[in-house]
Design a protein around this motif. Structure first.
Motif, PDB file in Angstrom:
ATOM      1  N   SER A   1       0.816  -1.200   0.106  1.00  0.00           N
ATOM      2  CA  SER A   1      -0.082   0.201  -0.102  1.00  0.00           C
ATOM      3  C   SER A   1       0.831   1.212  -0.064  1.00  0.00           C
ATOM      4  N   VAL A   2       2.082   1.277   0.825  1.00  0.00           N
ATOM      5  CA  VAL A   2       3.144   2.342   0.625  1.00  0.00           C
ATOM      6  C   VAL A   2       3.539   2.483  -0.720  1.00  0.00           C
ATOM      7  N   ALA A   3       3.936   1.472  -1.312  1.00  0.00           N
ATOM      8  CA  ALA A   3       4.679   1.620  -2.823  1.00  0.00           C
ATOM      9  C   ALA A   3       3.455   2.042  -3.881  1.00  0.00           C
ATOM     10  N   ALA A   4       2.353   1.591  -3.545  1.00  0.00           N
ATOM     11  CA  ALA A   4       1.206   2.024  -4.422  1.00  0.00           C
ATOM     12  C   ALA A   4       0.945   3.560  -4.419  1.00  0.00           C
ATOM     13  N   LEU A   5       0.920   3.975  -3.014  1.00  0.00           N
ATOM     14  CA  LEU A   5       0.659   5.248  -2.966  1.00  0.00           C
ATOM     15  C   LEU A   5       1.755   6.216  -3.306  1.00  0.00           C
ATOM     16  N   SER A   6       2.729   5.761  -3.121  1.00  0.00           N
ATOM     17  CA  SER A   6       4.088   6.700  -3.597  1.00  0.00           C
ATOM     18  C   SER A   6       4.014   6.736  -5.189  1.00  0.00           C
ATOM     19  N   ILE A   7       3.821   5.600  -5.900  1.00  0.00           N
ATOM     20  CA  ILE A   7       3.644   5.602  -7.479  1.00  0.00           C
ATOM     21  C   ILE A   7       2.662   6.468  -7.970  1.00  0.00           C
TER      22      ILE A   7
ATOM     23  N   LEU B   1       0.452  -1.829  -8.844  1.00  0.00           N
ATOM     24  CA  LEU B   1       1.253  -2.938  -8.634  1.00  0.00           C
ATOM     25  C   LEU B   1       0.972  -4.299  -9.271  1.00  0.00           C
ATOM     26  N   ILE B   2      -0.162  -4.176  -9.934  1.00  0.00           N
ATOM     27  CA  ILE B   2      -0.981  -5.266 -10.432  1.00  0.00           C
ATOM     28  C   ILE B   2      -0.281  -6.344 -10.934  1.00  0.00           C
TER      29      ILE B   2
ATOM     30  N   PHE C   1      -4.347 -15.257  -3.348  1.00  0.00           N
ATOM     31  CA  PHE C   1      -5.585 -14.196  -2.761  1.00  0.00           C
ATOM     32  C   PHE C   1      -6.214 -13.648  -4.186  1.00  0.00           C
ATOM     33  N   PRO C   2      -7.504 -14.071  -4.593  1.00  0.00           N
ATOM     34  CA  PRO C   2      -8.044 -13.664  -5.574  1.00  0.00           C
ATOM     35  C   PRO C   2      -8.652 -12.240  -5.792  1.00  0.00           C
ATOM     36  N   ASP C   3      -8.674 -11.745  -4.604  1.00  0.00           N
ATOM     37  CA  ASP C   3      -9.130 -10.225  -4.521  1.00  0.00           C
ATOM     38  C   ASP C   3      -7.992  -9.202  -4.594  1.00  0.00           C
ATOM     39  N   ASN C   4      -6.770 -10.160  -5.128  1.00  0.00           N
ATOM     40  CA  ASN C   4      -5.676  -9.114  -5.590  1.00  0.00           C
ATOM     41  C   ASN C   4      -5.388  -9.073  -7.116  1.00  0.00           C
ATOM     42  N   SER C   5      -6.353  -9.681  -7.602  1.00  0.00           N
ATOM     43  CA  SER C   5      -6.051 -10.092  -8.968  1.00  0.00           C
ATOM     44  C   SER C   5      -6.666  -8.798 -10.138  1.00  0.00           C
ATOM     45  N   LEU C   6      -6.125  -8.974 -11.248  1.00  0.00           N
ATOM     46  CA  LEU C   6      -6.740  -8.011 -12.080  1.00  0.00           C
ATOM     47  C   LEU C   6      -8.298  -8.219 -12.603  1.00  0.00           C
ATOM     48  N   ASP C   7      -8.695  -9.491 -12.559  1.00  0.00           N
ATOM     49  CA  ASP C   7     -10.115  -9.644 -12.779  1.00  0.00           C
ATOM     50  C   ASP C   7     -11.083  -9.018 -11.622  1.00  0.00           C
TER      51      ASP C   7
ATOM     52  N   GLU D   1     -11.661  10.562  -8.169  1.00  0.00           N
ATOM     53  CA  GLU D   1     -11.886   9.660  -9.522  1.00  0.00           C
ATOM     54  C   GLU D   1     -11.106   8.231  -9.132  1.00  0.00           C
ATOM     55  N   TYR D   2     -10.290   8.095  -8.320  1.00  0.00           N
ATOM     56  CA  TYR D   2      -9.630   6.882  -8.102  1.00  0.00           C
ATOM     57  C   TYR D   2      -9.416   6.464  -6.715  1.00  0.00           C
ATOM     58  N   LEU D   3      -9.359   5.155  -6.407  1.00  0.00           N
ATOM     59  CA  LEU D   3      -8.925   4.428  -5.194  1.00  0.00           C
ATOM     60  C   LEU D   3      -7.752   3.640  -5.564  1.00  0.00           C
ATOM     61  N   ILE D   4      -6.733   3.983  -4.658  1.00  0.00           N
ATOM     62  CA  ILE D   4      -5.453   3.452  -4.735  1.00  0.00           C
ATOM     63  C   ILE D   4      -5.247   1.984  -3.990  1.00  0.00           C
ATOM     64  N   VAL D   5      -4.865   1.072  -4.531  1.00  0.00           N
ATOM     65  CA  VAL D   5      -4.844  -0.326  -3.720  1.00  0.00           C
ATOM     66  C   VAL D   5      -3.363  -0.898  -4.114  1.00  0.00           C
ATOM     67  N   GLY D   6      -2.938  -1.691  -3.000  1.00  0.00           N
ATOM     68  CA  GLY D   6      -1.731  -2.413  -3.399  1.00  0.00           C
ATOM     69  C   GLY D   6      -1.910  -3.930  -3.825  1.00  0.00           C
ATOM     70  N   PHE D   7      -2.951  -4.016  -4.467  1.00  0.00           N
ATOM     71  CA  PHE D   7      -3.016  -5.458  -5.067  1.00  0.00           C
ATOM     72  C   PHE D   7      -1.737  -5.568  -5.834  1.00  0.00           C
ATOM     73  N   ASN D   8      -1.472  -6.953  -6.002  1.00  0.00           N
ATOM     74  CA  ASN D   8      -0.243  -7.235  -6.913  1.00  0.00           C
ATOM     75  C   ASN D   8       0.076  -8.791  -7.440  1.00  0.00           C
ATOM     76  N   GLY D   9       0.786  -8.793  -8.304  1.00  0.00           N
ATOM     77  CA  GLY D   9       0.639 -10.026  -9.012  1.00  0.00           C
ATOM     78  C   GLY D   9       1.256 -11.321  -8.281  1.00  0.00           C
ATOM     79  N   GLU D  10       2.073 -11.195  -7.239  1.00  0.00           N
ATOM     80  CA  GLU D  10       2.675 -12.020  -6.548  1.00  0.00           C
ATOM     81  C   GLU D  10       1.378 -12.772  -5.682  1.00  0.00           C
ATOM     82  N   GLU D  11       0.620 -11.835  -5.027  1.00  0.00           N
ATOM     83  CA  GLU D  11      -0.336 -12.129  -4.119  1.00  0.00           C
ATOM     84  C   GLU D  11      -1.636 -12.595  -4.627  1.00  0.00           C
ATOM     85  N   ALA D  12      -1.755 -12.306  -5.889  1.00  0.00           N
ATOM     86  CA  ALA D  12      -3.030 -12.695  -6.589  1.00  0.00           C
ATOM     87  C   ALA D  12      -2.884 -14.216  -6.940  1.00  0.00           C
TER      88      ALA D  12
END
Length: 231
Positions: free
Chosen positions: A13-19, A170-171, A141-147, A127-138
């Motif tokens: 979440s910190v990385a996603a916010l910073s980006i 980080l998706i 954890f399906p609620d981290n996925s692009l889908d 307009e946006y919500l920023i989340v730390g969802f990422n490819g590794e945890e997807a």
């Protein structure tokens, strides 16, 4: 354009916010307390991150969510799974990481948080919500996925008048990639708390600690949080 991050103070979440802060106006941040073991530490560290970015932090308590889950993140009588580096590197049966994910699963946690955050976003014309969802945890954890992100966007197109969307920078990244991007954007990783526990120092043994440690090790950089804590 304005955005609201869901800020647990974890690495992601910190990385996603910073980006996101490089191209968006960050309006405020939301930190959720659902009775998790690390809640006090997450709130403390997320506040430090908010101070770094000069934004407001609002803490949302979800006591009822703690009351309906047996997750080891909340239930102090249950043991938080401890994984090895081999377990998270594909060297062990998939059942091990799947069991770990099941043990720390909180019913519809991300769904609840995103919908609450969307209400804030709509009310504050973001307009946006920023989340730390990422490819590794997807992978576990399906609620981290692009889908999942696409599905939430579809739902929010009906439930918010301004069509709030989820931004997940980080998706497609694994943990080493996340650390690299975080360092490139000078993210305050010394105030990112990933541990499932809320002690004075990270436990180093839970799945979240292991994934974080492996990422820093793979890119050959010391963890700023551990340096700050003298660990």
């Amino acid at each position: 354009m304005k955005a609201i991050p869901l800020l647990s103070s974890g690495l992601d979440s910190v990385a996603a916010l910073s980006i996101a802060a490089e191209s968006l106006e960050i309006d405020m941040a939301l930190t959720f307390d659902y009775g998790q073991r690390s809640a006090e530490r997450e709130i403390e560290y997320a506040q430090k991150v908010c101070e770094h970015f000069g934004i407001e932090q609002q803490v949302i308590k979800l006591d009822w969510l703690a009351g309906i889950t047996s997750s080891s993140l909340v239930n102090r009588d249950a043991e938080v799974p401890e994984l090895s580096f081999e377990d998270i590197s594909g060297g062990a049966p998939a059942e091990i990481t799947e069991a770990s994910a099941k043990a720390v699963w909180v019913p519809n946690r991300n769904g609840v948080m995103l919908n609450i955050a969307a209400s804030f976003a709509e009310s504050r014309d973001c307009e946006y919500l920023i989340v730390g969802f990422n490819g590794e945890e997807a992978g576990t954890f399906p609620d981290n996925s692009l889908d999942y992100v696409r599905a939430v966007d579809e739902c929010l197109s009906y439930s918010t008048q301004n069509g709030v969307k989820v931004l997940a920078p980080l998706i497609e990244l694994d943990k080493p990639g996340i650390v690299r991007k975080a360092l490139e954007t000078n993210a305050p990783l010394e105030y990112s708390w990933s541990c499932y526990h809320g002690g004075k120092k990270p436990c180093g043994s839970c799945e979240s600690c292991r994934r974080r440690a492996r990422a820093f090790r793979e890119i050959g950089v010391k963890d700023p949080l551990l340096e700050k804590l003298g660990h």
